[in-house]
Design an enzyme around this catalytic site. Structure first.
Site, PDB file in Angstrom:
ATOM      1  N   LYS A 148      -6.732   1.156  -3.670  1.00 53.30           N
ATOM      2  CA  LYS A 148      -6.341   0.520  -2.405  1.00 53.30           C
ATOM      3  C   LYS A 148      -6.521   1.489  -1.247  1.00 53.30           C
ATOM      4  CE  LYS A 148      -4.809  -2.632   0.388  1.00 53.30           C
ATOM      5  NZ  LYS A 148      -3.469  -3.218   0.365  1.00 53.30           N
ATOM      6  N   LYS A 186       0.257   3.528   9.196  1.00 53.55           N
ATOM      7  CA  LYS A 186       0.806   3.732   7.856  1.00 53.55           C
ATOM      8  C   LYS A 186      -0.307   3.897   6.824  1.00 53.55           C
ATOM      9  CE  LYS A 186       2.047   0.148   5.409  1.00 53.55           C
ATOM     10  NZ  LYS A 186       1.328   0.190   4.103  1.00 53.55           N
ATOM     11  N   THR A 197       0.857  -1.184   0.000  1.00 53.39           N
ATOM     12  CA  THR A 197       0.000   0.000   0.000  1.00 53.39           C
ATOM     13  C   THR A 197       0.893   1.233   0.000  1.00 53.39           C
ATOM     14  OG1 THR A 197      -1.719  -1.173   1.231  1.00 53.39           O
ATOM     15  CG2 THR A 197      -1.810   1.238   1.238  1.00 53.39           C
TER      16      THR A 197
END
Length: 299
Positions: free
Chosen positions: A173, A241, A97
């Site tokens: 995503k 994150k 990602t």
């Protein structure tokens, strides 16, 4: 099918399953990881041996399943970077990602070396990775898709072709991760809220999956809380994150994302409490601690 020489870089819970699926499909698969035990485990399972620098010139594809953008860049262009040693026309399938702008930069840098790049974030969890049934949100040139097809067929059930350049795959995503992170935090909030009203986690998991308030994340992560088992399938540390990427993109688009921001704060609180390496369902412990509740498995 002609077996393709493939490298999988990153043999964590997702990467190991990807490597195993490619191997089971008949490909020659080299597995690499910073943890030598994972490499040894994969080699014992039938993975091909060899140092990455030695096998890189023979690869048709390299599937990069590392944690983040920094690790992706280091694998591709760091000391002994992979791309410089891969043959022209081979393809990097990048699964981490990352921000869309980073994916576009990687594509351009790979192209300068004659290597194709597929922006290919993945979803489905470790179980689907191990059975070759992932969903892949992919974007890249037609040539990149063509080069990646043998590997994609081996590791995925669904491949969404989202654009003819890198970036759209990572954008999709980010959309998925916004929802997934919020759903995990909301599951934890709802379950612990129920506990304040005498609804046990066991009763919660019997009833809510049959009701409109359910979600895939609730059904997947809720049992971890109910059972008091926080063995990491996807860790708390993933979410600062991933939701951080979501909010960075939102900021660049002048888009307010207050619900994602609230979920991020709960994961940050969990990580700051020493829960970062536990399963991401451990965010429920933040709610439980603040409400003075004892979760299943608490001493």
């Amino acid at each position: 099918m002609t077996p393709s020489p493939i490298a999988v870089i990153g043999l964590g819970s997702m990467g190991y399953g990807i490597a195993a699926s490619a191997l089971n499909a008949g490909h020659v698969v080299h597995g690499f990881d910073v943890n030598p035990d994972q490499v040894a485990r994969f080699t014992q399972a039938g993975g091909a041996p060899g140092a990455l620098a030695d096998v890189a010139p023979s690869l048709s594809a390299a599937i990069v399943v590392v944690l983040n953008a920094a690790q992706t860049e280091a694998v591709l262009f760091g000391d002994d970077g992979l791309v410089a040693n891969m043959p022209e026309g081979s393809v990097v399938i990048a699964c981490a990602t990352v921000p869309p702008a980073f994916a576009r930069d990687m594509e351009a840098r790979c192209a300068a070396s004659g290597v194709l790049y597929l922006d290919a974030p993945i979803s489905g969890g470790a179980k689907k990775a191990a059975t070759g049934a992932l969903t892949i949100m992919a974007s890249g040139t037609p040539a990149a898709f063509d080069a990646a097809r043998p590997a994609l067929d081996a590791i995925s059930e669904k491949v969404f072709a989202l654009g003819d350049e890198a970036g759209p795959g990572s954008a999709m995503k980010a959309v998925n991760q916004l929802l997934a992170g919020v759903h995990i935090a909301t599951m934890a909030e709802a379950m612990t809220f129920g506990m304040t009203q005498g609804v046990t986690p066991e009763a919660f998991m019997q009833v809510i999956p049959e009701c409109a308030g359910t979600s895939w994340m609730l059904e997947n992560r809720g049992p971890h809380v109910r059972d008091g088992d926080y063995t990491p399938h996807s860790s708390v540390n993933i979410w600062p994150k991933d939701l951080g990427i979501v909010l960075d993109i939102a900021k660049s688009a002048s888009f307010g994302a207050p619900i994602a921001a609230a979920a991020l704060q709960q994961f940050l609180a969990a990580a700051g409490s020493g829960l970062g390496a536990e399963d991401d369902a451990a965010v429920a412990k933040v709610y439980a601690r603040n409400a003075g509740l004892a979760l299943p498995g608490d001493d």
